[in-house]
Design a protein around this motif. Structure first.
Motif: not given
Length: 399
Positions: A14-15, A70-73, A92-98
Motif C-alpha cells: 500500500l505504502t 478481506f479485499d485488497e482494494v 458508500e463504504v464496503v462493509e469490512w472497511a466500516r
C-alpha cells in the motif's frame, strides 16, 4: 504466511515502506450469556488464540486509508469526512472497511467530547494507513468484527496519543459497530477483545462495565473447548438480530423496567400474563440466561469446569426454543457432540448460523470431531470446520 507477515506485506504494498508498528486483538468465544449484553445483563466470554493484526503508519495529508486481506482494494477517506460518512452515508463504504474507519470516527468523537467539543475532532491528528490481516474465522460467531475494532482501537490510541482506557476503547468499538456498521450489538465482544487474559474468562456486568477475570481451569481438568463452525454464515446488521433486540426492549417497557437485567425468574409469571407468547419467550431467555451466567461463575469456582456442562446445555435449549436463534446445523452439532461424550455444548454468538462450542475431554476430541463430521455428512450439510481454541490475551502491541 503468518498473519503478522500478511499485514506487513499489505502495508508495504500500500505504502512502499514499513509500518510504524503492529497491533493485534483476538476473536472471542462466549462461554455462556447470549443476548444478555444489550439487556444490561451478565456475560462470560473469553478471548481466543485467533487474532486480527493491523500494520499501521502515519500520513501527512489528514487522510485515513485502509486495506485488508478481506479485499485488497484500498479504501481512502479524509479524517474530516468521517463525520459526514457515519452513520448516514455508511453504505458508500464496503462493509469490512466500516470497522476500522468507524473506530477512527468514534475515537475522534471521544477525543472531541473529552476536550470540550466544538472544534474539529480530527484537527491536529495525523493521517493513518492501516493494513488488516486476520485468522479469526469470518461469519463463525467468533467476533471477527470486534477483533478488527480492538486492534484498530489499540493502534490509534497509541499513534494518536489518546491515552484512553481499555474500557473506553471497547466503547469506541461498540459505537463503531452500532452506528458505523449498523449492527445493534452490545459491548461484550469488544470488552472480551480488550480485556482477555490467558487461561481466564471475563465475567462482565454489561450495565456497570465492571469486569472480573475468572480462572477457567480447562487445561488442569484435561478439557478442551471445541469450536464447531457450521459454515452457515450470519450477519448482525440484518433483521433477525434487530428483531430480537426490539422484542427485549418491548418486554422491558411492558414490565416497567429500564432493562431485562432488572427482572428475575420470580417476575416471569407476571410477564407471561402481560405479554404475547413470542415476546414472553424472548424475555424468558434473557432472564434465565442472566441467572445461568452467574451460576456458571459460582459453579466454576466451587466445583470446577466439569460441573458447568448442564448450564451450557440449558443455555442452548433456551436459545433454540425461546429466543429462536439456532439453526438445524447448530442443533445437530450440539446434539452430536453431547452424544459423543462432550461435558456440555451450546451454540455461541449471535445466532442464525455460526458456531457451536463443546467442552470435551482432551482424549475425546478426535472422537467428537469425527462424530460431528459424520453426522453433517449424513444430513447432507456442508463439512463443518472443527477446531480447538484456548483462552488468550486481549488487544496488544506486537511490534
Amino acid at each position: 504466511m503468518t498473519t503478522d507477515a500478511n499485514a506487513r506485506r499489505l502495508f508495504a504494498d500500500l505504502t512502499g515502506h514499513d509500518p510504524v508498528g503492529l497491533w493485534s486483538a483476538p476473536g472471542r468465544v462466549n462461554l455462556i450469556g447470549e443476548h444478555t449484553d444489550y439487556n444490561d445483563g451478565f456475560v462470560f466470554p473469553f478471548a481466543i488464540d485467533f487474532r486480527t493484526v493491523v500494520a499501521v503508519g502515519t500520513r501527512d495529508d489528514g487522510r485515513i486509508r485502509v486495506v485488508s486481506t478481506f479485499d485488497e482494494v484500498p479504501v481512502e477517506v479524509a479524517l474530516a469526512d468521517l463525520d459526514t460518512l457515519f452513520p448516514d452515508r455508511r453504505d458508500e463504504v464496503v462493509e469490512w472497511a466500516r470497522y476500522p474507519l468507524g473506530v477512527a470516527w468514534a475515537l475522534q468523537h471521544a477525543r472531541g467530547a473529552r476536550d470540550g467539543g466544538g472544534a474539529d475532532a480530527s484537527a491536529s491528528l495525523p493521517g493513518i494507513d492501516i493494513a488488516v490481516a486476520s485468522d479469526v474465522p469470518v461469519g463463525a460467531g467468533l467476533s471477527s468484527s470486534a477483533a478488527i475494532e480492538g486492534a484498530s482501537a489499540a493502534a490509534l490510541n497509541d499513534i494518536w496519543n489518546l491515552d484512553e482506557s481499555r474500557v473506553a476503547l471497547a466503547r469506541a468499538g461498540r459505537r463503531a459497530e452500532n452506528e458505523a456498521v449498523g449492527a445493534p450489538t452490545g459491548i461484550m465482544d469488544q470488552m472480551a477483545a480488550m480485556l482477555g487474559e490467558r487461561d481466564a474468562g471475563i465475567f462482565l456486568d454489561c450495565r456497570s462495565l465492571e469486569a472480573e477475570v475468572v480462572e477457567l481451569g480447562f487445561a488442569p481438568a484435561g478439557l478442551e473447548v471445541l469450536v464447531i463452525d457450521t459454515r452457515v454464515t450470519h450477519a448482525h446488521s440484518t433483521g433477525g438480530y434487530g428483531e430480537r433486540r426490539a422484542a427485549c426492549e418491548r418486554g422491558a417497557a411492558i414490565m416497567g423496567v429500564e432493562a431485562l437485567r432488572d427482572l428475575t425468574t420470580d417476575d416471569l409469571p407476571r410477564a407471561q400474563e402481560l405479554m404475547d407468547d413470542v415476546t414472553f419467550r424472548r424475555v424468558r431467555h434473557v432472564v434465565t440466561e442472566d441467572e445461568r451466567v452467574q451460576d456458571a461463575v459460582r459453579t466454576l469456582r466451587a466445583e470446577g469446569p466439569r460441573a458447568i456442562g448442564g448450564l451450557l446445555d440449558a443455555s442452548h435449549a433456551s436459545m433454540r426454543d425461546d429466543f429462536e436463534i439456532s439453526v438445524p446445523e447448530l442443533d445437530l452439532a450440539v446434539d452430536t457432540a453431547r452424544a459423543a461424550g462432550a461435558v456440555g455444548a451450546r451454540m455461541t454468538g449471535g445466532g442464525f448460523g455460526g458456531s457451536a462450542i463443546a467442552l470435551v475431554d482432551r482424549d475425546l476430541v478426535p472422537d467428537v470431531t469425527a462424530a460431528v463430521e459424520a453426522a453433517f455428512a449424513e444430513a447432507g450439510c456442508a463439512k463443518p470446520h472443527v477446531f480447538t481454541v484456548h483462552p488468550s490475551a486481549g488487544a496488544r502491541r506486537d511490534a
